[in-house]
Design an enzyme around this catalytic site. Sequence first.
Site, PDB file in Angstrom:
ATOM      1  CG  ASN A   1      -4.927  10.872  -5.956  1.00 51.74           C
ATOM      2  OD1 ASN A   1      -4.319  10.977  -7.015  1.00 51.74           O
ATOM      3  ND2 ASN A   1      -5.445   9.730  -5.541  1.00 51.74           N
TER       4      ASN A   1
ATOM      5  CG  ASP B   1      -1.916   1.135   1.210  1.00 51.30           C
ATOM      6  OD1 ASP B   1      -3.026   0.933   0.707  1.00 51.30           O
ATOM      7  OD2 ASP B   1      -1.565   2.233   1.700  1.00 51.30           O
ATOM      8  CB  ILE B   2       1.061   4.162  -2.324  1.00 49.20           C
ATOM      9  CG1 ILE B   2       1.354   3.251  -3.531  1.00 49.20           C
ATOM     10  CG2 ILE B   2       1.872   5.445  -2.421  1.00 49.20           C
ATOM     11  CD1 ILE B   2       0.950   3.845  -4.856  1.00 49.20           C
TER      12      ILE B   2
ATOM     13  CD  GLU C   1      -4.603   3.984  -1.568  1.00 47.81           C
ATOM     14  OE1 GLU C   1      -4.790   4.427  -0.435  1.00 47.81           O
ATOM     15  OE2 GLU C   1      -5.472   4.012  -2.467  1.00 47.81           O
TER      16      GLU C   1
ATOM     17  CG  ASP D   1      -4.481   8.117 -12.677  1.00 46.49           C
ATOM     18  OD1 ASP D   1      -4.856   7.599 -11.599  1.00 46.49           O
ATOM     19  OD2 ASP D   1      -5.269   8.584 -13.509  1.00 46.49           O
TER      20      ASP D   1
END
Length: 329
Positions: A211, A203-204, A246, A220
Amino acid sequence: MDIQLDKAPCGYFSISDSGIILTVNQTLLDMLLYERHELLGRHIESVMSVTNKLFFHTYFYPYIQMHGHVNEMYFSLRTNSQQDLPVLLNGIRQQRDGETVIDCVAVVMRKRIEHERDILHSKTKLEELYQATNEANHKLEALHEEYEVKQQELLRINLQLETMASTDPLTGLHNRRFFQVSLLALLLSFRETEKPFSLLIIDIDHFKRINDTFGHPAGDAVLVHLARLLESMASDTDIVARFGGEEFVVILPGTDEDTALLTAERYRSAIANSPCGEHNITVSIGASTVRRGDTDETLLHHADTALYASKSSGRNRVTHSNHLVPASD
């Protein structure tokens, strides 16, 4: 079997969980050109080509094990005269008389049969034209080219549909559906061989901040950057997929707990040291290794719990579910 079901306007059969044919109606027998005693007790794969056996194992079994049903799956059965019979297959897995059975209905693909008849008709015309005068040779060549183009177009469309069904459109990685089918297949293999495998959820960290600050195109771009990095680091047997948002998942076949931790740390370190333009991203990783009694849900839950621990402990780190302290009562 009552006469209404036996004479129903569609093929019906039931198989055991291991694939043995338990019942079959007369309609399907007529479709496949068999007598009832010739099919009962045989494995369902005895009426399939090699290609369809592989398809049955890759898609039908995992899907019905996961969802309990299959709706409108395109398939081909092989008749007693060794002809492929294209059908739409519907199935449901349920308990009956204390046993697990899979009830299936097969509907003949009329339009596909008509298409095949058109192709056979064209081929017959070709054979006749080849025996005709030299004046008709150019017509033969044109028809032959048309036949080949239609065949290649059909193969291209089928390949495109299969790719679209298993690929994430943004990153080009495998999608969640492909991941779930692969996970179920490895679980089935583990129950037979006990060969270990592990799962990573990646997971980022602070992705929402990217965003919100730079816009979704920047987000993206980060997702695509991470996808390419994971893809470049994965081995030939690893399965890398976008799980959603993500989150990414990596299945590591043949990997035990210690190797899974080393691999996850290699991913984490490489990502932290590979900036995406002006963005320096990090990831938190949760890992789990298959154990006896695990299902796809428990394996995902263990990895997700480990991911939550990585997030709670400060992010940019790896946690294996086996290292978590069980919650006290």
